[in-house]
Every structure is written in C-alpha cells, then in structure tokens.
Design a protein around this motif. Structure first.
Motif, PDB file in Angstrom:
ATOM      1  N   PRO A 104      15.698  12.604   4.408  1.00 48.94           N
ATOM      2  CA  PRO A 104      14.480  12.821   5.202  1.00 48.94           C
ATOM      3  C   PRO A 104      13.703  11.533   5.522  1.00 48.94           C
ATOM      4  CG  PRO A 104      14.597  14.374   3.374  1.00 48.94           C
ATOM      5  CD  PRO A 104      15.681  13.360   3.165  1.00 48.94           C
ATOM      6  N   ILE A 105      14.015  10.435   4.851  1.00 44.72           N
ATOM      7  CA  ILE A 105      13.299   9.182   5.109  1.00 44.72           C
ATOM      8  C   ILE A 105      13.756   8.562   6.434  1.00 44.72           C
ATOM      9  CG2 ILE A 105      13.025   6.800   4.288  1.00 44.72           C
ATOM     10  CD1 ILE A 105      12.829   7.960   1.476  1.00 44.72           C
ATOM     11  N   THR A 106      15.032   8.759   6.772  1.00 42.24           N
ATOM     12  CA  THR A 106      15.563   8.178   8.002  1.00 42.24           C
ATOM     13  C   THR A 106      14.758   8.618   9.231  1.00 42.24           C
ATOM     14  OG1 THR A 106      17.751   8.141   6.960  1.00 42.24           O
ATOM     15  CG2 THR A 106      17.667   7.807   9.349  1.00 42.24           C
ATOM     16  N   PRO A 107      14.516   9.927   9.428  1.00 43.20           N
ATOM     17  CA  PRO A 107      13.735  10.313  10.611  1.00 43.20           C
ATOM     18  C   PRO A 107      12.294   9.814  10.589  1.00 43.20           C
ATOM     19  CG  PRO A 107      14.591  12.276   9.479  1.00 43.20           C
ATOM     20  CD  PRO A 107      15.044  11.067   8.719  1.00 43.20           C
ATOM     21  N   ILE A 108      11.743   9.598   9.406  1.00 44.91           N
ATOM     22  CA  ILE A 108      10.388   9.026   9.339  1.00 44.91           C
ATOM     23  C   ILE A 108      10.423   7.618   9.934  1.00 44.91           C
ATOM     24  CG2 ILE A 108       8.546   8.206   7.802  1.00 44.91           C
ATOM     25  CD1 ILE A 108       9.319  10.572   5.926  1.00 44.91           C
ATOM     26  N   GLY A 109      11.451   6.856   9.583  1.00 51.41           N
ATOM     27  CA  GLY A 109      11.614   5.526  10.181  1.00 51.41           C
ATOM     28  C   GLY A 109      11.778   5.619  11.688  1.00 51.41           C
ATOM     29  N   GLY A 110      12.528   6.618  12.153  1.00 50.80           N
ATOM     30  CA  GLY A 110      12.705   6.831  13.591  1.00 50.80           C
ATOM     31  C   GLY A 110      11.399   7.153  14.290  1.00 50.80           C
ATOM     32  N   VAL A 111      10.581   7.961  13.652  1.00 47.34           N
ATOM     33  CA  VAL A 111       9.266   8.300  14.228  1.00 47.34           C
ATOM     34  C   VAL A 111       8.395   7.046  14.289  1.00 47.34           C
ATOM     35  CG1 VAL A 111       7.121   9.585  13.800  1.00 47.34           C
ATOM     36  CG2 VAL A 111       9.333  10.740  13.599  1.00 47.34           C
ATOM     37  N   LEU A 112       8.492   6.196  13.287  1.00 52.29           N
ATOM     38  CA  LEU A 112       7.726   4.942  13.315  1.00 52.29           C
ATOM     39  C   LEU A 112       8.202   4.048  14.459  1.00 52.29           C
ATOM     40  CD1 LEU A 112       7.381   4.159   9.508  1.00 52.29           C
ATOM     41  CD2 LEU A 112       5.661   5.093  11.048  1.00 52.29           C
ATOM     42  N   PHE A 113       9.511   4.029  14.718  1.00 54.25           N
ATOM     43  CA  PHE A 113      10.024   3.275  15.863  1.00 54.25           C
ATOM     44  C   PHE A 113       9.414   3.804  17.160  1.00 54.25           C
ATOM     45  CE2 PHE A 113      14.370   2.183  13.755  1.00 54.25           C
ATOM     46  CZ  PHE A 113      13.845   1.036  13.184  1.00 54.25           C
ATOM     47  N   ILE A 114       9.451   5.112  17.318  1.00 53.50           N
ATOM     48  CA  ILE A 114       8.900   5.729  18.529  1.00 53.50           C
ATOM     49  C   ILE A 114       7.410   5.389  18.667  1.00 53.50           C
ATOM     50  CG2 ILE A 114       8.338   7.931  19.649  1.00 53.50           C
ATOM     51  CD1 ILE A 114      10.981   9.006  18.287  1.00 53.50           C
ATOM     52  N   ALA A 115       6.675   5.514  17.566  1.00 50.98           N
ATOM     53  CA  ALA A 115       5.244   5.196  17.589  1.00 50.98           C
ATOM     54  C   ALA A 115       5.026   3.722  17.940  1.00 50.98           C
ATOM     55  CB  ALA A 115       4.605   5.527  16.241  1.00 50.98           C
ATOM     56  N   GLY A 116       5.895   2.858  17.451  1.00 47.67           N
ATOM     57  CA  GLY A 116       5.798   1.435  17.771  1.00 47.67           C
ATOM     58  C   GLY A 116       5.986   1.175  19.256  1.00 47.67           C
ATOM     59  N   TRP A 117       6.960   1.859  19.858  1.00 53.67           N
ATOM     60  CA  TRP A 117       7.187   1.697  21.309  1.00 53.67           C
ATOM     61  C   TRP A 117       6.020   2.253  22.112  1.00 53.67           C
ATOM     62  CZ3 TRP A 117      10.395  -1.745  22.930  1.00 53.67           C
ATOM     63  CH2 TRP A 117      11.519  -2.071  22.175  1.00 53.67           C
ATOM     64  N   VAL A 118       5.461   3.379  21.684  1.00 50.23           N
ATOM     65  CA  VAL A 118       4.282   3.937  22.366  1.00 50.23           C
ATOM     66  C   VAL A 118       3.126   2.952  22.243  1.00 50.23           C
ATOM     67  CG1 VAL A 118       2.554   5.778  22.287  1.00 50.23           C
ATOM     68  CG2 VAL A 118       4.986   6.354  22.122  1.00 50.23           C
ATOM     69  N   CYS A 119       2.942   2.446  21.062  1.00 46.60           N
ATOM     70  CA  CYS A 119       1.873   1.466  20.805  1.00 46.60           C
ATOM     71  C   CYS A 119       2.064   0.230  21.685  1.00 46.60           C
ATOM     72  CB  CYS A 119       1.911   1.106  19.320  1.00 46.60           C
ATOM     73  SG  CYS A 119       0.530   0.179  18.717  1.00 46.60           S
ATOM     74  N   LEU A 120       3.306  -0.225  21.815  1.00 52.18           N
ATOM     75  CA  LEU A 120       3.594  -1.385  22.666  1.00 52.18           C
ATOM     76  C   LEU A 120       3.240  -1.081  24.126  1.00 52.18           C
ATOM     77  CD1 LEU A 120       4.776  -4.215  23.056  1.00 52.18           C
ATOM     78  CD2 LEU A 120       7.041  -3.155  23.171  1.00 52.18           C
ATOM     79  N   GLY A 121       3.567   0.106  24.575  1.00 53.40           N
ATOM     80  CA  GLY A 121       3.224   0.486  25.945  1.00 53.40           C
ATOM     81  C   GLY A 121       1.728   0.516  26.175  1.00 53.40           C
ATOM     82  N   ILE A 122       1.004   1.056  25.227  1.00 54.72           N
ATOM     83  CA  ILE A 122      -0.460   1.093  25.346  1.00 54.72           C
ATOM     84  C   ILE A 122      -1.031  -0.315  25.312  1.00 54.72           C
ATOM     85  CG2 ILE A 122      -2.587   1.877  24.234  1.00 54.72           C
ATOM     86  CD1 ILE A 122      -0.956   4.361  23.267  1.00 54.72           C
ATOM     87  N   ALA A 123      -0.483  -1.153  24.434  1.00 58.63           N
ATOM     88  CA  ALA A 123      -0.940  -2.545  24.372  1.00 58.63           C
ATOM     89  C   ALA A 123      -0.724  -3.246  25.711  1.00 58.63           C
ATOM     90  CB  ALA A 123      -0.203  -3.294  23.259  1.00 58.63           C
ATOM     91  N   ALA A 124       0.419  -2.979  26.343  1.00 50.71           N
ATOM     92  CA  ALA A 124       0.713  -3.591  27.642  1.00 50.71           C
ATOM     93  C   ALA A 124      -0.306  -3.149  28.701  1.00 50.71           C
ATOM     94  CB  ALA A 124       2.128  -3.251  28.091  1.00 50.71           C
TER      95      ALA A 124
END
Length: 128
Positions: A104-124
C-alpha cells in the motif's frame, strides 16, 4: 533552495544509475521476470522524477513557495514509490516476511508524484 534541489537530484540520479546497473547485472537470473519488471519500473520512475527535480531547480528564481512543496512531494514520492518497489521486487530473494505490507505504500508514493505535478502546474501559473 536551488542548491538543495540540485543536490537531491544528483543523489537520486546517482542511485538510479546504481540501481539500474545492479538490476541488469546483479539481479539478472535471481529475480523472476515479473520482479525484474517491477525493479525496472522503480528505476524508471526514479529517473523521471529526478529529471523533474532538476527542472524544478530552474524555477527557484521566481521565488514561488509552491516550488518547495513540489520538491518535498517529488522527493518523498521517490522514496515511497521507487523504494517500496525495489524492496517488493526482491521480497523472494531477501525473504523478509513483512515486506508485502509495503504494497500500500507504493500508491501513496504515486499520489505524491501526481500532487507534485499538479503543484508544479500551479506554480507555473503563478510565474509572472
């Protein structure tokens, strides 16, 4: 912040090269084809997000707080996603009975990746 991001990316990049070489040369024949594929996925995503960190370091000049959040999300994402996949792919080899709980830890890391990309888009969007 820029220096910290680049150093983190350099460490993760180095570790991804080591993991890739170890998988290709040290684990060949020791892991099943399925587990080798899992190992490869871990290396691949570690590289993707290492490159994302390098790119992120170029945005520090804009002084946008979200860049720091992206850094944290990508960094923890690499540790949780790729780290758990490395361990899970070797579970039969190292025979640690508790390793399946990492699943179950693997998908948590995946969700953090997704959140990071969303965050990057908002930062842009905040760049003037």
């Amino acid at each position: 912040m820029k220096r910290r991001i680049i150093i983190t990316a350099a460490i993760f990049g180095m570790l991804a090269v080591i993991a890739g070489a170890f998988g290709a040369h040290g684990l060949e024949g020791k892991l099943s084809a399925k587990n080798m594929e899992v190992w490869h996925t871990a290396v691949q995503y570690q590289f993707y997000h290492t490159f994302a960190l390098i790119f992120l370091s170029t945005l520090t000049r804009f002084k946008i707080r979200l860049v720091g959040h992206c850094y944290i999300l990508f960094t923890i994402g690499i540790v949780l996603f790729s780290g758990s996949l490395y361990l899970l792919s070797c579970k039969d080899l190292i025979e640690w009975s508790w390793l399946p709980i990492l699943g179950p830890i693997t998908p948590i890391g995946g969700v953090l990746f997704i959140a990071g990309w969303v965050c990057l888009g908002i930062a842009a969007l905040k760049i003037k």
